[in-house]
Design a protein around this motif. Structure first.
Motif, PDB file in Angstrom:
ATOM      1  N   PHE A  53       0.830  -1.208   0.000  1.00 20.16           N
ATOM      2  CA  PHE A  53       0.000   0.000   0.000  1.00 20.16           C
ATOM      3  C   PHE A  53       0.864   1.258   0.000  1.00 20.16           C
ATOM      4  O   PHE A  53       0.635   2.184  -0.790  1.00 20.16           O
ATOM      5  CB  PHE A  53      -0.919  -0.017   1.226  1.00 20.16           C
ATOM      6  N   PHE A  57       2.214   4.339  -3.391  1.00 24.54           N
ATOM      7  CA  PHE A  57       2.243   5.798  -3.366  1.00 24.54           C
ATOM      8  C   PHE A  57       3.655   6.331  -3.596  1.00 24.54           C
ATOM      9  O   PHE A  57       3.866   7.252  -4.376  1.00 24.54           O
ATOM     10  CB  PHE A  57       1.717   6.336  -2.028  1.00 24.54           C
ATOM     11  N   GLN A 171      -5.659   0.448  -5.661  1.00 24.23           N
ATOM     12  CA  GLN A 171      -5.089   1.404  -4.705  1.00 24.23           C
ATOM     13  C   GLN A 171      -6.030   2.579  -4.473  1.00 24.23           C
ATOM     14  O   GLN A 171      -6.306   2.949  -3.327  1.00 24.23           O
ATOM     15  CB  GLN A 171      -3.741   1.907  -5.227  1.00 24.23           C
ATOM     16  N   ILE A 172      -6.540   3.163  -5.542  1.00 23.92           N
ATOM     17  CA  ILE A 172      -7.407   4.325  -5.382  1.00 23.92           C
ATOM     18  C   ILE A 172      -8.749   3.925  -4.769  1.00 23.92           C
ATOM     19  O   ILE A 172      -9.349   4.688  -4.006  1.00 23.92           O
ATOM     20  CB  ILE A 172      -7.604   5.053  -6.739  1.00 23.92           C
ATOM     21  N   CYS A 175      -8.322   3.669  -0.997  1.00 23.01           N
ATOM     22  CA  CYS A 175      -8.245   5.010  -0.417  1.00 23.01           C
ATOM     23  C   CYS A 175      -9.618   5.670  -0.366  1.00 23.01           C
ATOM     24  O   CYS A 175      -9.991   6.293   0.637  1.00 23.01           O
ATOM     25  CB  CYS A 175      -7.277   5.873  -1.224  1.00 23.01           C
ATOM     26  N   PHE A 178     -11.640   4.240   2.405  1.00 23.59           N
ATOM     27  CA  PHE A 178     -11.166   4.748   3.694  1.00 23.59           C
ATOM     28  C   PHE A 178     -11.737   6.144   3.960  1.00 23.59           C
ATOM     29  O   PHE A 178     -12.248   6.431   5.055  1.00 23.59           O
ATOM     30  CB  PHE A 178      -9.642   4.783   3.699  1.00 23.59           C
ATOM     31  N   TYR A 205      -3.742  10.561  -9.574  1.00 25.58           N
ATOM     32  CA  TYR A 205      -2.956   9.394  -9.148  1.00 25.58           C
ATOM     33  C   TYR A 205      -2.586   8.539 -10.349  1.00 25.58           C
ATOM     34  O   TYR A 205      -1.451   8.046 -10.436  1.00 25.58           O
ATOM     35  CB  TYR A 205      -3.729   8.561  -8.120  1.00 25.58           C
TER      36      TYR A 205
END
Length: 269
Positions: A53, A57, A171-172, A175, A178, A205
């Motif tokens: 994770f 980034f 990944q996005i 996020c 979250f 991103y």
């Protein structure tokens, strides 16, 4: 003493099994060591999930290009990471359904506004309930566009681009889930405003990750981003045309036109 996992005989001072690699557990289970185990599993920097994770980034090329080139042990593999993202997105949907209130995007005081709102509600309901499916359908679409945008750079084939966007989309999505768990229950932002705000974050991103993956400078990435936006604009226009044609065939467009005409006549009267 034998290993509790594979029953291989162990020496008295062994900390790990020489056969299966399992850790030797000597203490009884208590709340203290249970908490320590959970902390070590999920929050330790050396943990593969957390490392994946964070690295997506810091250096997304290390994870993604590494996987494409055969590095499969250092980070969570692309299918497991994408499956995790789908699972977390399911929890996000539950949060949205629990806390979101009815929102009228159009003026429902008019007949046309009612028709437009009904279409908006159908689309919103579909994308919310089938978010995992929509997320999966994005992947081949993104990969196809990237194949066109980066046509002159022969770094990745189409299958490898699928891996690129599975990682980045996962990944996005993690996020977004979250932030949803924080913003929506606390009512820090309306759902439509929140939905609009995450679109540029997702876009930037992707640009950032592709820039690092393809090893481009700012000017090269800027030109390809403009090309991408132009291509996306053409595709959007085509989608609108197809949608209007389908609406005409289903009779919804005609109903909206008649409702608008009736509203105009009522106003003139």
């Amino acid at each position: 003493m034998n290993c509790k996992n594979c029953h291989t005989e162990l020496h008295e001072h062994d900390d790990y099994c020489r056969s299966c690699g399992g850790k030797v557990i000597r203490k009884r289970l208590t709340f203290k060591n249970l908490f320590e185990h959970v902390s070590e599993t999920f929050f330790n920097y050396d943990n593969k999930l957390l490392r994946t994770f964070l690295q997506l980034f810091k250096q997304p090329e290390d994870v993604i290009v590494g996987y494409i080139n055969g590095v499969r042990k250092r980070y969570v593999n692309v299918f497991s990471y994408f499956a995790l993202a789908i699972t977390i997105s399911g929890l996000q949907i539950l949060i949205i359904q629990k806390f979101q209130s009815d929102f009228n995007f159009y003026d429902t005081s008019t007949e046309m506004g009612v028709q437009q709102q009904a279409i908006f509600d159908k689309v919103n309901k579909f994308t919310t309930e089938y978010q995992s499916l929509v997320m999966m359908l994005y992947i081949p679409f993104y990969a196809l566009i990237a194949k066109v945008v980066f046509l002159r750079i022969k770094a990745f084939n189409y299958t490898e681009l699928l891996v690129v966007f599975m990682y980045t989309q996962a990944q996005i999505s993690i996020c977004i889930a979250f932030f949803t768990a924080i913003i929506i229950p606390l009512n820090l932002m309306s759902l439509p405003a929140y939905g609009m705000s995450i679109i540029p974050l997702q876009f930037f991103y992707f640009v950032y990750a592709l820039k690092r993956i393809y090893k481009l400078n700012n000017l090269q990435m800027f030109l390809r981003t403009m090309f991408f936006l132009g291509l996306l604009g053409v595709l959007f226009i085509l989608m609108v045309i197809v949608t209007v044609i389908l609406m005409f065939q289903s009779g919804q467009m005609q109903e909206m036109i008649e409702a608008q005409r009736a509203a105009r006549e009522a106003t003139n009267t």
